[in-house]
Design an enzyme around this catalytic site. Sequence first.
Site, PDB file in Angstrom:
ATOM      1  N   VAL A  95       0.864  -1.181   0.000  1.00 30.68           N
ATOM      2  CA  VAL A  95       0.000   0.000   0.000  1.00 30.68           C
ATOM      3  C   VAL A  95       0.901   1.230   0.000  1.00 30.68           C
ATOM      4  O   VAL A  95       1.726   1.393   0.906  1.00 30.68           O
ATOM      5  CB  VAL A  95      -0.872   0.027   1.274  1.00 30.68           C
ATOM      6  CG1 VAL A  95      -1.893   1.149   1.200  1.00 30.68           C
ATOM      7  CG2 VAL A  95      -1.537  -1.320   1.504  1.00 30.68           C
ATOM      8  N   CYS A  96       0.733   2.114  -0.961  1.00 33.65           N
ATOM      9  CA  CYS A  96       1.558   3.331  -0.997  1.00 33.65           C
ATOM     10  C   CYS A  96       1.260   4.187   0.216  1.00 33.65           C
ATOM     11  O   CYS A  96       0.106   4.581   0.457  1.00 33.65           O
ATOM     12  CB  CYS A  96       1.284   4.128  -2.261  1.00 33.65           C
ATOM     13  SG  CYS A  96       2.123   5.723  -2.233  1.00 33.65           S
ATOM     14  N   VAL A  97       2.303   4.526   0.951  1.00 40.31           N
ATOM     15  CA  VAL A  97       2.116   5.281   2.197  1.00 40.31           C
ATOM     16  C   VAL A  97       1.505   6.661   1.940  1.00 40.31           C
ATOM     17  O   VAL A  97       0.596   7.083   2.667  1.00 40.31           O
ATOM     18  CB  VAL A  97       3.440   5.390   2.996  1.00 40.31           C
ATOM     19  CG1 VAL A  97       4.542   6.048   2.172  1.00 40.31           C
ATOM     20  CG2 VAL A  97       3.234   6.123   4.307  1.00 40.31           C
TER      21      VAL A  97
END
Lengths: 99, 99, 116, 116, 124, 124
Positions: C76-78
Amino acid sequence: MMHIVKRSPYESSALSNALNYIVQGDIMLLTEDGIYAAKKGGKYESLLKNLIQKNAVYCLLADIKARGIQDGEIIENVKIIDYKGFVEKAIEHNPMTWA
Amino acid sequence: MMHIVKRSPYESSALSNALNYIVQGDIMLLTEDGIYAAKKGGKYESLLKNLIQKNAVYCLLADIKARGIQDGEIIENVKIIDYKGFVEKAIEHNPMTWA
Amino acid sequence: MKFGVLIKDGPYTHQAMDSAYNFILAALESGHEIQGVFFYNEGVCNTCGTMEPPRDERNIKNLLLGLNEKGIRLIVCVAAGKRRGLVSQTVSCAGEISGLGQLLELCIESDRMITF
Amino acid sequence: MKFGVLIKDGPYTHQAMDSAYNFILAALESGHEIQGVFFYNEGVCNTCGTMEPPRDERNIKNLLLGLNEKGIRLIVCVAAGKRRGLVSQTVSCAGEISGLGQLLELCIESDRMITF
Amino acid sequence: MGEQEKTSVMFVCRTAPYGTIFEQEAIEAMVMFGAYEQDISVAFVDDGVLALKKGQDPSLLGKKNFSMTYMILKDDFEISHIYVEKESLVERGMSESDLITEVEILDRNALRQKMNEMKAFLPF
Amino acid sequence: MGEQEKTSVMFVCRTAPYGTIFEQEAIEAMVMFGAYEQDISVAFVDDGVLALKKGQDPSLLGKKNFSMTYMILKDDFEISHIYVEKESLVERGMSESDLITEVEILDRNALRQKMNEMKAFLPF
């Protein structure tokens, strides 16, 4: 009715779908990416010019400024309004959003 | 390249944008709402028939069944494949999704 | 063959996650590997840990848990996650929060990248 | 004049919430009322309480808190919310979870409904 | 609602099924609205007409077939009118016999006239 | 990376700015990718060319002007190539002088040729 178009005419059929339902006395509001329909020199210039013969067309100031479109780049007789103008038009005409 | 189109051609420019980039040896995969381009009797029938003269076109089985399109309603020579076929095609051709 | 998968749309609203899931299952069944799945843009919302869809509908949270149990990394892209409220306390235990560099690493390490 | 507002797109990904926010402020400034804002489809994600956008960007959570402080009802559809993980523990304190009947009531009680 | 005038609301269904959730969530709203004894219409235009196609089977996608609910909208949920735009059907190579339920097929002009009677539009 | 071959990745930017976040989040990815010393190209086609227009001012929307970052992509973030499709510019009534930064303007055929060299596409 106020026909609201907020998607780019180059990417979406929203503008042409809305045009199917515009009748005498109706207005169109171009907002968000819909404003590109009103740009001079673009693919939709002649279509918009025909529309303006019969129906008032509005364009949202905040949206054209965001996208770097200058007032002079907007097709003649398309009226530029702010959000207060948008509210007024939504009172005068029942709004339908074509996305 | 495999050009993947997953939006309806009636609603989105994805199909026509993908067609700008398809060259000899490339294939097209119609999936999700993109499958409507391959329906017989629809607006895009002649466009698809022209495309098939030059490029292989595939259509995802799960997507046509979901939408109530029968095999016989798919334009001739459009090949119907399942997800395993999709995987194989993605190995043979570098995929680019036009949405 | 190693596949990298990029998912850009949110759960239920668009079919992207469902298409990607079916693609991934078919790839595994055919003996291929999934190097990783990267969630970007609204795609991060697929990893929400508090989803409760109706019982007669597929549960995307459970589908992702199933993929994770098969050893597939779900990244998941932060930055995209923080914008949309997908942070450590809300991301499903199947998801791993990481940076955009992981998307490029997926491009490097996979034989094929595919976007849904 | 009383406006009802329907929001169908998620935060940041689409401009819908921003357009609706600016419309609502302009309506209030012009002396009109906002009968309520109903969040449906991916629109429910605007009410997520754990958003942390970059500091140099607008914070949609705070914008909604501001509207709520002005007394505007922000109604999150329970069914659309549960699908996407917007439930009582994740919805911002500005949002109120309720049923689809509230959308129809908004149509009844408002002079004008507008969809973003 | 007794003597009170009913509110006329029109769902404007414009998207294909399964690629997005809009038609499914629209129908979930229609079903809930039925209980309120208002004047609810549903108009299918543009890709919305595709949602009414017979024979849908989304089981391979792991999705629910929500199209059966269209058949009981009028009788069970008191939807006043189900309109379908003729031009959108024709453009997609469809006819009345493709549709899962009985509807009122109107051309654009006639449907536009119906819109004049509406207080609110809910586009999906 | 020394002797290792670089990976060629192309961002394919196809959407207008501000109406959606795609171009902004694409540029956030470009900036991060710069540190990895790979071969990163960016191609603007279709509505993507609109993201490069000079003079953007989204302050009335309460949004950040992310277009300034395009000017430093090549020098500060080691993006190898910024391509713009000529036909998409023309269709939108735009020319090179409308663009915020120096780019390589290619026609479709030439851009399609560049795509043959790519290992991966990232569409936004």
